[in-house]
Design a protein around this motif. Structure first.
Motif, PDB file in Angstrom:
ATOM      1  N   GLU A 285       0.730  -1.190   0.160  1.00 36.10           N
ATOM      2  CA  GLU A 285      -0.169  -0.035  -0.003  1.00 36.10           C
ATOM      3  C   GLU A 285       1.025   1.257  -0.011  1.00 36.10           C
ATOM      4  OE1 GLU A 285      -1.140   1.444   3.832  1.00 36.10           O
ATOM      5  OE2 GLU A 285      -1.176  -0.351   4.368  1.00 36.10           O
ATOM      6  N   LYS A 286       0.429   2.473   0.209  1.00 41.90           N
ATOM      7  CA  LYS A 286       0.888   3.563   0.072  1.00 41.90           C
ATOM      8  C   LYS A 286       1.934   3.626   1.240  1.00 41.90           C
ATOM      9  CE  LYS A 286       0.252   8.477   0.338  1.00 41.90           C
ATOM     10  NZ  LYS A 286      -1.071   9.716   0.345  1.00 41.90           N
ATOM     11  N   TRP A 287       1.742   3.201   2.506  1.00 38.89           N
ATOM     12  CA  TRP A 287       2.614   3.497   3.476  1.00 38.89           C
ATOM     13  C   TRP A 287       3.804   2.503   3.517  1.00 38.89           C
ATOM     14  CZ3 TRP A 287      -0.746   4.247   8.607  1.00 38.89           C
ATOM     15  CH2 TRP A 287      -1.450   5.411   8.265  1.00 38.89           C
ATOM     16  N   THR A 288       3.827   1.493   2.578  1.00 35.46           N
ATOM     17  CA  THR A 288       4.982   0.650   2.306  1.00 35.46           C
ATOM     18  C   THR A 288       5.703   1.008   1.283  1.00 35.46           C
ATOM     19  OG1 THR A 288       3.660  -1.202   1.025  1.00 35.46           O
ATOM     20  CG2 THR A 288       3.740  -1.434   3.180  1.00 35.46           C
ATOM     21  N   LYS A 289       5.279   2.402   0.675  1.00 30.85           N
ATOM     22  CA  LYS A 289       5.872   2.805  -0.582  1.00 30.85           C
ATOM     23  C   LYS A 289       5.442   1.581  -2.051  1.00 30.85           C
ATOM     24  CE  LYS A 289       9.550   4.933   1.825  1.00 30.85           C
ATOM     25  NZ  LYS A 289      11.155   4.925   2.129  1.00 30.85           N
ATOM     26  N   HIS A 290       4.400   1.135  -1.870  1.00 33.18           N
ATOM     27  CA  HIS A 290       3.587   0.346  -2.562  1.00 33.18           C
ATOM     28  C   HIS A 290       4.907  -0.710  -2.796  1.00 33.18           C
ATOM     29  CE1 HIS A 290       0.365   2.796  -3.549  1.00 33.18           C
ATOM     30  NE2 HIS A 290       1.280   3.651  -3.487  1.00 33.18           N
ATOM     31  N   ARG A 291       5.656  -1.075  -2.182  1.00 34.53           N
ATOM     32  CA  ARG A 291       6.396  -2.387  -1.973  1.00 34.53           C
ATOM     33  C   ARG A 291       5.854  -3.340  -1.386  1.00 34.53           C
ATOM     34  NH1 ARG A 291      12.041   1.173  -0.766  1.00 34.53           N
ATOM     35  NH2 ARG A 291      12.122   2.435  -2.823  1.00 34.53           N
ATOM     36  N   PRO A 292       5.758  -4.669  -1.549  1.00 38.52           N
ATOM     37  CA  PRO A 292       5.254  -5.683  -0.819  1.00 38.52           C
ATOM     38  C   PRO A 292       5.826  -6.358   0.279  1.00 38.52           C
ATOM     39  CG  PRO A 292       6.084  -6.532  -2.909  1.00 38.52           C
ATOM     40  CD  PRO A 292       6.215  -4.991  -3.033  1.00 38.52           C
ATOM     41  N   ILE A 293       5.522  -6.470   1.412  1.00 39.54           N
ATOM     42  CA  ILE A 293       6.141  -6.721   2.742  1.00 39.54           C
ATOM     43  C   ILE A 293       5.175  -7.895   3.208  1.00 39.54           C
ATOM     44  CG2 ILE A 293       6.477  -6.032   5.164  1.00 39.54           C
ATOM     45  CD1 ILE A 293       6.880  -3.134   3.870  1.00 39.54           C
ATOM     46  N   LYS A 294       5.875  -8.768   3.629  1.00 41.29           N
ATOM     47  CA  LYS A 294       5.275  -9.904   4.171  1.00 41.29           C
ATOM     48  C   LYS A 294       4.660  -9.587   5.500  1.00 41.29           C
ATOM     49  CE  LYS A 294       7.460 -13.916   1.922  1.00 41.29           C
ATOM     50  NZ  LYS A 294       8.235 -15.196   2.024  1.00 41.29           N
TER      51      LYS A 294
END
Length: 578
Positions: A285-294
């Motif tokens: 999402e936006k708060w993960t800078k659109h980088r996927p996180i487990k």
């Protein structure tokens, strides 16, 4: 007694920013401080306003309500001259400009703003020592204007500091794989202790709702279309998540007046739901800078593989060798194939060129006589097809491909094994099928009970309007019952139906040329080729009988590579001699 000689009154404004803060003691503390200030000013308290309302907006309905009340009481003969608040930050947090705007509105009404902290001081006249009659706009000033300006500015800055601390901490939690928001349908939040004094929120499966979400992914992964999945889930009694409906007209004591939600599933909602990566244990999402996180301590309620199959490339989670994940959109793991015009006249364009391994092109060239000659071809001066021109007539290529495909046979014992495998899978899913069938049966029973009640109400209806409404309701329920019963019939598999499917599968798989030619388009033909070949063969491999076959197939002994099938590729070897 004149109006000016009447006893003075005050209103006390007690405010918190959020309804959740009503549970604390802030309002009571503000009221107590305001009452004490009114006593010191020798004015009586006419009313205390207690409300949850943000002061970080210029749309202050709560302030307008107080002003309207003051005007109303003035008409009734009550002289309200003081507006008491605990501090300037309780009055507004929009900075100095908005603060002085609101304060001036009160002054126009003849009401003085007072804070319990004592920052705001009464205005003074610099010519007061010469007599009360000497009053000018320039001679009246506020000795605490600078302090009020600083306090109003600090109250606005405090908002920035508070939100920076709170939102910054939440962003860090999300980037670490924890949860800070309301969980999506089928999941719920769970507090996890990370130390003796600290807990953090993680996701976990919601047993009351997760089966519906799993069914969405399972049915879509099996190839069912969106409208069919919607019909199936609605038949099992699916309803959207239920929420409380609140009446907040009384700011201090909101009341629960009903429920919201409980609506049938729609196609758009299904599409939005299955796109959420959290169901596979991945936050993006936006708060993960659109980088996927487990996500922490949560691997999802569906596997990554099933998530990818259900979304069909719209959202694709790619698991990397180092244990991290990547999310791609509009992605195919087999690579993006360049679109070719699908001309049904040339069904075998999916066969590869023996030179460049590109799919063949199909067209008709016109001879000197004006007659057209259909052919498959490849070759160009530049680009990926830069090689000697290759061409074979349409009739010849389709004949050779048909002969080869007709020579394919199943490995001995495969069909018997297929039937046993299907029966084994049926046993594994029998419980799931029975549960779905049972859920639909319960839903049908509930609908029939509701239908009986509606019919009874229809008979007792006295007016035509009510009868018409009940008649529409009866028709709607009858339609739902028929749809649910129809869905129940679709999912109730039997061993007899499995054996019938085995016979159909045997016919289809033993006639590969037929199903490939009859497939709808080139894209479908490419997919079907993967059932027979490890990789798409070239025309030269078809001629020589050397394509890499899937382990289920072998080339029959009757198939022989006829020398008349041989060809000479330009530029490779000298021509054949008779």
């Amino acid at each position: 007694m004149t109006f000016m000689e009447k006893e003075e009154y005050a209103v006390i404004d007690c405010r918190v920013s959020d309804p959740a803060q009503l549970k604390g003691g802030s309002l009571q503390d503000q009221e107590a401080a305001g009452t004490l200030t009114a006593k010191k000013l020798n004015v009586k308290v006419d009313k205390v306003f207690r409300k949850p309302h943000s002061a970080t907006t210029t749309e202050r309905d709560d302030f307008e309500d107080v002003c309207d009340y003051i005007k109303k009481r003035r008409v009734e003969g009550i002289n309200i001259t003081k507006y008491i608040c605990k501090a300037i930050d309780r009055f507004t947090r929009m900075g100095a400009v908005e603060y002085f705007n609101l304060k001036n509105k009160l002054e126009v009404m003849g009401v003085e703003l007072v804070d319990t902290t004592g920052i705001i001081q009464p205005k003074r006249n610099t010519l007061e020592h010469l007599g009360e009659q000497y009053v000018y706009d320039w001679s009246v000033y506020s000795p605490s204007e600078g302090s009020e300006l600083m306090a109003a500015h600090d109250s606005k800055q405090e908002v920035t500091r508070i939100l920076t601390r709170m939102v910054g901490a939440e962003i860090k939690l999300v980037q670490d794989g924890f949860s800070v928001r309301r969980a999506p349908d089928g999941l719920r939040n769970k507090a996890m202790a990370v130390s003796d004094t600290k807990t953090k929120m993680i996701r976990e499966e919601d047993p009351k709702r997760s089966e519906f979400i799993k069914s969405m992914f399972n049915l879509l992964a099996e190839g069912m279309d969106y409208p069919e999945v919607v019909e199936r889930l609605n038949a099992t009694g699916y309803k959207t998540r239920e929420y409380d409906h609140w009446d907040r007209s009384d700011k201090e004591n909101p009341k629960r007046i009903g429920k919201r939600g409980c609506n049938p599933l729609s196609v758009k909602q299904l599409q939005r739901t299955v796109l959420q990566t959290e169901y596979a244990g991945v936050s993006c999402e936006k708060w993960t800078k659109h980088r996927p996180i487990k996500m922490q301590q949560f691997s999802g309620i569906v596997s990554v593989e099933k998530f990818n199959r259900a979304n069909r490339g719209k959202v694709f989670i790619l698991e990397l060798p180092d244990g991290t994940v990547e999310v791609k959109y509009n992605y195919s793991p087999w690579g993006r194939v360049k679109r070719m015009r699908d001309n049904p006249k040339y069904p075998w364009k999916c066969i590869l060129c023996p030179f460049c391994k590109s799919e063949l092109l199909g067209s008709a060239s016109k001879g000197k006589s004006g007659q057209k000659f259909d052919a498959y071809h490849c070759g160009a001066a530049t680009g990926k097809r830069a090689h000697p021109y290759f061409r074979v007539s349409k009739k010849e290529l389709e004949e050779k491909v048909g002969v080869y495909l007709d020579g394919l046979r199943f490995v001995e014992g495969f069909m018997g094994g297929l039937e046993l495998h299907l029966l084994s899978k049926y046993r594994q899913r029998e419980k799931e099928i029975l549960m779905s069938s049972s859920a639909i049966s319960h839903n049908v029973a509930d609908l029939k009970a509701e239908l009986a009640s509606a019919l009874d109400a229809f008979e007792k209806a006295q007016t035509g309007v009510v009868q018409q409404m009940m008649e529409e309701r009866v028709g709607e329920l009858d339609k739902k019952i028929k749809q649910a019963e129809n869905e129940r019939g679709k999912i109730e598999l039997t061993e007899k139906r499995i054996r019938a499917f085995r016979q159909y599968a045997e016919h289809v798989m033993e006639h590969p040329a037929e199903i490939l030619i009859l497939s709808d388009d080139l894209r479908s033909r490419r997919a079907l080729m993967s059932l027979f070949f490890v990789e798409t063969p070239t025309y030269n491999e078809i001629l020589n009988g050397t394509p890499k076959l899937e382990h289920l197939y072998v080339l029959s002994e009757k198939f022989k590579v006829n020398k008349s099938h041989s060809m000479t590729l330009p530029g490779l070897e000298p021509g054949l001699t008779p």
